[in-house]
Design an enzyme around this catalytic site. Structure first.
Site, PDB file in Angstrom:
ATOM      1  N   ASP A  48       0.836  -1.193   0.000  1.00  0.00           N
ATOM      2  CA  ASP A  48       0.000   0.000   0.000  1.00  0.00           C
ATOM      3  C   ASP A  48       0.878   1.252   0.000  1.00  0.00           C
ATOM      4  OD1 ASP A  48      -2.839   1.243   0.854  1.00  0.00           O
ATOM      5  OD2 ASP A  48      -1.246   2.227   1.998  1.00  0.00           O
ATOM      6  N   TYR A  53       2.578   9.995  -0.092  1.00  0.00           N
ATOM      7  CA  TYR A  53       3.702   9.523   0.736  1.00  0.00           C
ATOM      8  C   TYR A  53       5.042   9.842   0.064  1.00  0.00           C
ATOM      9  CZ  TYR A  53       0.077   6.402   2.722  1.00  0.00           C
ATOM     10  OH  TYR A  53      -1.066   5.875   3.277  1.00  0.00           O
ATOM     11  N   LYS A  78      -3.083   5.947  -3.936  1.00  0.00           N
ATOM     12  CA  LYS A  78      -4.180   6.867  -3.585  1.00  0.00           C
ATOM     13  C   LYS A  78      -4.060   8.201  -4.294  1.00  0.00           C
ATOM     14  CE  LYS A  78      -3.858   4.689   0.897  1.00  0.00           C
ATOM     15  NZ  LYS A  78      -2.425   4.439   1.079  1.00  0.00           N
ATOM     16  N   HIS A 111      -7.828   9.561  -1.426  1.00  0.00           N
ATOM     17  CA  HIS A 111      -7.115   9.487  -0.139  1.00  0.00           C
ATOM     18  C   HIS A 111      -7.934  10.003   1.058  1.00  0.00           C
ATOM     19  CE1 HIS A 111      -2.752   9.212   1.463  1.00  0.00           C
ATOM     20  NE2 HIS A 111      -3.608   8.908   2.400  1.00  0.00           N
TER      21      HIS A 111
END
Ligand code: A2P
Length: 276
Positions: A48, A53, A78, A111
């Site tokens: 994931d 990120y 996401k 997200h």
């Protein structure tokens, strides 16, 4: 069969591994590359990540270098929380594919219902626009399952009412002690599968004395209790670690927590990430 090699089946028939590997808060570059490499070496088959990120490229490189075939790894990413337009979502998805070095995703989700710096803002229209882009890529076979993250019932209802495909997944921060009863019930009703991020309460939950005691009784670690608990609730936890021994430990959850101990764990209340 071992939990690590087992799957849940989403409402559209797509199989998702029961345990995934979370990469939130793993720095891009060598940290993310090494952690994902270790995870894949130790049997994780769901990774994931998120554009937010900033580690998609390192995650993608680790997956490609693993020697596994693309279809052996379930990849989630996401759509960044501030992107709330159809055009923006399309561009972002294509960028994510490029970052990851793949030509399709297993799961792509919005997200959050609002930009992280405007928590609570009503973005109903924008979420529908963004979700329509996801639907389009889903229909083209570029995404095998679509969904959302951090959505409450009202946000889900907006999508259900105004879009064609009921989200296959809602990824939420969920662990022992959090009360998401109504949301979980709603998701069950609509066959929206729950992926649980922060299954260890970002680590804070591991100090809980009740969980520690249950762990002692089963001769496992508190982390293993937290993960196994979510599996027994029918959810897919995605624990994160950058340490090999913990990455391995978090997969060893083939024991069964007895009903009376599940009840003890159910009675824990509160969020240790936000001490009162
Ligand atoms: P680290 O990455 O240094 O190993 P969550 O998955 O709920 O977000 O929790 C992640 C946090 O829990 C990280 O700080 C991680 O630290 C820590 N962690 C992950 N697995 C274990 C484990 N088995 N034992 C102790 N701490 C763990």
């Amino acid at each position: 069969m071992k939990v690590l090699n087992s799957f849940y089946v989403l409402s559209n028939g797509v199989k998702i591994p029961k345990i995934g590997f979370g990469t939130w808060q793993i720095k891009p570059g060598e940290d993310a590359y090494n952690a994902v490499t270790l995870a894949l070496e130790n049997g994780y088959r769901h990774i994931d990540t998120a554009e937010g990120y900033r580690n998609e490229a390192s995650v993608g490189r680790a997956i490609r270098d693993s020697g596994l075939r693309r279809e052996e790894v379930f990849i989630t990413s996401k759509l960044e929380s501030h992107i709330k337009t159809y055009k923006g979502a399309k561009e972002a998805f294509l960028k994510t594919l490029k970052n990851l070095g793949t030509d399709y995703l297993d799961l792509f989700i919005i997200h959050a219902p609002w930009p992280w710096d405007q928590v609570g803002k009503n973005c109903d229209k924008g979420n529908v626009q963004a979700y329509k882009a996801l639907e389009e890529f889903y229909m083209l076979g570029k995404i095998r399952a679509i969904g959302v993250s951090n959505f409450e019932i009202e946000h889900l209802e907006n999508i259900v009412k105004n879009c064609d495909i009921i989200p296959h997944v809602n990824q939420i921060g969920h662990f022992i002690g959090l009360d998401h009863h109504d949301l979980i019930e709603y998701c069950e009703e609509k066959e929206i599968f729950i992926i649980a991020y922060s299954p260890l309460g970002i680590g804070y939950l591991l100090e809980n004395p009740v969980i520690k005691k249950v762990a002692e009784d089963y001769e496992v670690s508190p982390a293993q209790i937290c993960i196994r608990y979510l599996i027994q609730k029918g959810m897919a936890p995605i624990p994160k670690s950058v340490h090999e021994e913990r990455i391995i430990q978090n997969t060893k959850v083939d024991f069964v927590i007895q009903d009376e101990d599940m009840e003890i764990l159910d009675n824990i209340k509160g969020d240790p990430r936000r001490p009162q």
